[in-house]
Design a protein around this motif. Structure first.
Motif, mmCIF file in Angstrom:
data_model
loop_
_atom_site.group_PDB
_atom_site.id
_atom_site.type_symbol
_atom_site.label_atom_id
_atom_site.label_comp_id
_atom_site.label_asym_id
_atom_site.label_seq_id
_atom_site.Cartn_x
_atom_site.Cartn_y
_atom_site.Cartn_z
ATOM 1 N N TYR B 16 0.879 -1.162 0.000
ATOM 2 C CA TYR B 16 0.000 0.000 0.000
ATOM 3 C C TYR B 16 0.922 1.219 0.000
ATOM 4 N N PRO B 47 -11.547 6.786 -3.230
ATOM 5 C CA PRO B 47 -11.444 5.322 -3.249
ATOM 6 C C PRO B 47 -10.008 4.883 -2.956
ATOM 7 N N GLY B 48 -9.881 3.916 -2.059
ATOM 8 C CA GLY B 48 -8.553 3.422 -1.718
ATOM 9 C C GLY B 48 -7.880 4.160 -0.580
ATOM 10 N N LEU B 50 -7.036 4.778 3.094
ATOM 11 C CA LEU B 50 -7.010 3.784 4.163
ATOM 12 C C LEU B 50 -6.923 4.384 5.561
ATOM 13 N N PHE B 68 -2.902 5.001 1.371
ATOM 14 C CA PHE B 68 -3.775 4.694 0.233
ATOM 15 C C PHE B 68 -3.448 3.298 -0.282
ATOM 16 N N ARG B 69 -4.450 2.666 -0.847
ATOM 17 C CA ARG B 69 -4.235 1.329 -1.399
ATOM 18 C C ARG B 69 -3.321 1.367 -2.608
ATOM 19 N N ASP B 70 -3.426 2.424 -3.425
ATOM 20 C CA ASP B 70 -2.648 2.463 -4.672
ATOM 21 C C ASP B 70 -2.419 3.902 -5.116
ATOM 22 N N ASP B 72 -3.476 5.291 -7.794
ATOM 23 C CA ASP B 72 -4.689 5.890 -8.357
ATOM 24 C C ASP B 72 -5.383 6.795 -7.347
ATOM 25 N N GLY B 73 -5.527 6.309 -6.134
ATOM 26 C CA GLY B 73 -6.170 7.108 -5.094
ATOM 27 C C GLY B 73 -5.379 8.368 -4.790
ATOM 28 N N LYS B 104 5.938 3.518 -1.350
ATOM 29 C CA LYS B 104 5.248 2.230 -1.390
ATOM 30 C C LYS B 104 5.682 1.391 -0.187
#
Lengths: 118, 118
Positions: B16, B47-48, B50, B68-70, B72-73, B104
């Motif tokens: 993440y 979205p994403g 966390l 964030f998950r990725d 994109d978010g 990351k």
């Protein structure tokens, strides 16, 4: 954790690593400040250590971010005897809970106010 | 930035992303608290997203870590109109300097005190 106006560690050229340590302290002091100061000096001797930022809310939530050039330096710091002993003591006395995130920095960006606007 | 005893975001299952924002504030308030609170609500809609931890020293050094998950978010949040406007206003009024690190998470670890020891 200082009241001095200290600038944050500058954005560096990726890749490098950020070690994010977030914690909720217990109400006990139990030598925390002294040990934290000692560890803050010791980590500077680790090859590849790039700097550290730390802040804590009055409610006890603390965030420390240490920057390292590579995982080797993080592993050396993790294995450091005094650091290990402090972490064990911390789990017994200082921390209600903590989270550790070891992350590779892919992008970074910095801003510094122009002197004329200061 | 609260005085409540708030637990840090828990260690999650990698991979993440952690977005580390460190800053040194100016002495001006200029609506900072209100905007920070508003952004803290808006980011939850991404979205994403966390979770987020934030702390600031009395000397003005602040650290916010958003998870964030990725990417994109993170990109959606970066492009969010109100967030962009707040950053621009922040560079004009609130910040002496700041650093942003997008990283990351490769490893994570958590500790929670046993209830009997609390």
């Amino acid at each position: 954790m200082s009241e001095q106006r200290v600038a944050p560690v500058a954005a560096l050229q990726p890749p490098y690593y950020a070690v994010v340590f977030t914690s909720l302290r217990t109400e006990r002091d139990a030598g925390y400040g002294e040990t934290a100061g000692r560890l803050g000096e010791l980590v500077k001797e680790i090859p590849g250590f790039l700097g550290e930022d730390a802040a804590r809310t009055p409610g006890g939530l603390g965030i420390t971010v240490a920057y390292f050039r590579d995982l080797d330096g993080i592993e050396r710091w993790r294995a450091h005897a005094e650091h290990r002993a402090a972490k064990e003591y911390g789990r017994a006395h200082w921390y209600e809970r903590y989270s550790l995130h070891i992350a590779k920095v892919e992008h970074s960006h910095g801003f510094v106010r122009e002197a004329r606007e200061a």
